[in-house]
Design a protein around this motif. Structure first.
Motif, PDB file in Angstrom:
ATOM      1  N   TRP A  61      45.378  42.348  31.961  1.00  0.00           N
ATOM      2  CA  TRP A  61      44.204  43.067  32.442  1.00  0.00           C
ATOM      3  C   TRP A  61      43.021  42.135  32.710  1.00  0.00           C
ATOM      4  O   TRP A  61      42.064  42.524  33.377  1.00  0.00           O
ATOM      5  N   ASN A  64      38.725  40.941  28.822  1.00  0.00           N
ATOM      6  CA  ASN A  64      37.996  42.193  28.635  1.00  0.00           C
ATOM      7  C   ASN A  64      37.496  42.300  27.198  1.00  0.00           C
ATOM      8  O   ASN A  64      37.584  41.348  26.411  1.00  0.00           O
ATOM      9  N   THR A  93      40.426  44.435  34.879  1.00  0.00           N
ATOM     10  CA  THR A  93      40.738  45.666  35.573  1.00  0.00           C
ATOM     11  C   THR A  93      41.434  46.656  34.655  1.00  0.00           C
ATOM     12  O   THR A  93      41.966  46.282  33.609  1.00  0.00           O
ATOM     13  N   GLU A  94      41.454  47.911  35.035  1.00  0.00           N
ATOM     14  CA  GLU A  94      42.216  48.950  34.358  1.00  0.00           C
ATOM     15  C   GLU A  94      43.434  49.368  35.179  1.00  0.00           C
ATOM     16  O   GLU A  94      44.196  50.238  34.758  1.00  0.00           O
ATOM     17  N   HIS A  95      43.624  48.748  36.339  1.00  0.00           N
ATOM     18  CA  HIS A  95      44.670  49.154  37.263  1.00  0.00           C
ATOM     19  C   HIS A  95      45.863  48.195  37.198  1.00  0.00           C
ATOM     20  O   HIS A  95      45.717  46.993  37.472  1.00  0.00           O
ATOM     21  N   ASP A 228      43.917  50.634  22.897  1.00  0.00           N
ATOM     22  CA  ASP A 228      43.774  51.311  24.182  1.00  0.00           C
ATOM     23  C   ASP A 228      45.106  51.471  24.913  1.00  0.00           C
ATOM     24  O   ASP A 228      45.143  52.040  26.011  1.00  0.00           O
ATOM     25  N   ARG A 232      46.673  54.014  28.786  1.00  0.00           N
ATOM     26  CA  ARG A 232      47.039  53.390  30.061  1.00  0.00           C
ATOM     27  C   ARG A 232      47.972  54.248  30.910  1.00  0.00           C
ATOM     28  O   ARG A 232      48.236  53.920  32.057  1.00  0.00           O
TER      29      ARG A 232
END
Length: 259
Positions: A61, A64, A93-95, A228, A232
């Motif tokens: 990711w 972060n 990113t979160e994608h 987290d 996802r």
């Protein structure tokens, strides 16, 4: 002796009796291959003299808050932690598709991958509070593979710890260059690394003279250290509080041996 007291004892052994103060954090800019990078330094300002340095390599990711929190957690142990940047300043990113693209841009070139990790290690080494003779690296997911690559590249570090990282069997040439001890903390139910991958990895490592160990946590999927992971929406990922706790303790034992 309960776990809390044991962990405290290990911390005392690691820090040689230093006191705990405030964790200081700092963004550090640096460059590699013409790319502007920004890492994250964390250390305890009450530690006198030079302390061990630990490099932290982020998941796919990017750098972060999770990677930064792990650097801070290490700093509470009295080591100097530097969370490097493998992608470029501000790139997180979160994608999954974006994460995969950034990761492939780095790990698609083994030489460049190693040199990008080495650039972060050099930043850590240059910190005045770091004992350059006591260095290690830890990594998560993509970062777990990265610290293995760092070890196989002959980096002057005592050891590396991979948390749910891709298993990277070394070639004979890579094994001959490796000086670091290796600890693999692995989810036994990780669909991204099937049992066949574990067998292949073990066979390659056993054919080498590398000091290595693998601890597999039963029923545990990929990204087990990251709270987290369950957010996802990826079936392969799942946080495991027990595996997170145990793997950190295993790392602590490992550091006590290294340092």
């Amino acid at each position: 002796m309960n776990i809390r007291r044991l962990t405290l004892l290990l911390a005392i052994l690691l820090l040689a009796g230093t006191a705990h103060g405030k964790v200081v954090t700092q963004a550090i800019s640096y460059t590699h291959g013409g790319v502007s990078l920004e890492g994250y330094l964390a250390y305890d300002d009450a530690v006198s003299g030079k302390a061990p340095g630990v490099l932290v390599v982020h998941e796919w990711w990017g750098l972060n808050d999770y990677a930064r929190s792990r650097a801070e957690k290490l700093a509470h142990m009295g080591v100097v932690a530097f969370a490097l940047d493998m992608y470029g300043k501000g790139k997180s990113t979160e994608h999954p598709d974006q994460a995969a693209a950034w990761m492939k841009a780095v790990n698609g070139n083994m030489d460049g991958w190693l040199k990008r990790a080495m650039a972060g290690l050099e930043v850590l080494k240059k910190q005045p509070m770091v004992d350059a003779g006591r260095l290690a690296a830890i990594g998560y997911c993509f970062g777990g593979a990265t610290v293995q690559v760092l070890a196989y590249g002959g980096a002057d570090i005592k050891g590396v710890v991979s948390f749910h990282g891709s298993l990277m069997p070394p070639t004979a040439e890579q094994a001959a260059r490796t000086r670091a001890k290796i600890l693999i903390c692995h989810g036994a139910a990780d669909p991204m690394n099937q049992p066949e991958a574990m067998s292949t990895y073990a066979a390659a490592m056993n054919a080498s003279s590398i000091d290595w160990q693998m601890i597999a946590y039963g029923g545990t999927r990929h990204s087990f250290t990251n709270p987290d992971a369950d957010k996802r929406d990826m079936a392969a990922l799942a946080y495991s509080p027990s595996a997170d706790r145990r793997s950190w303790q295993h790392m602590t034992f490992f550091f006590e041996e290294l340092f």
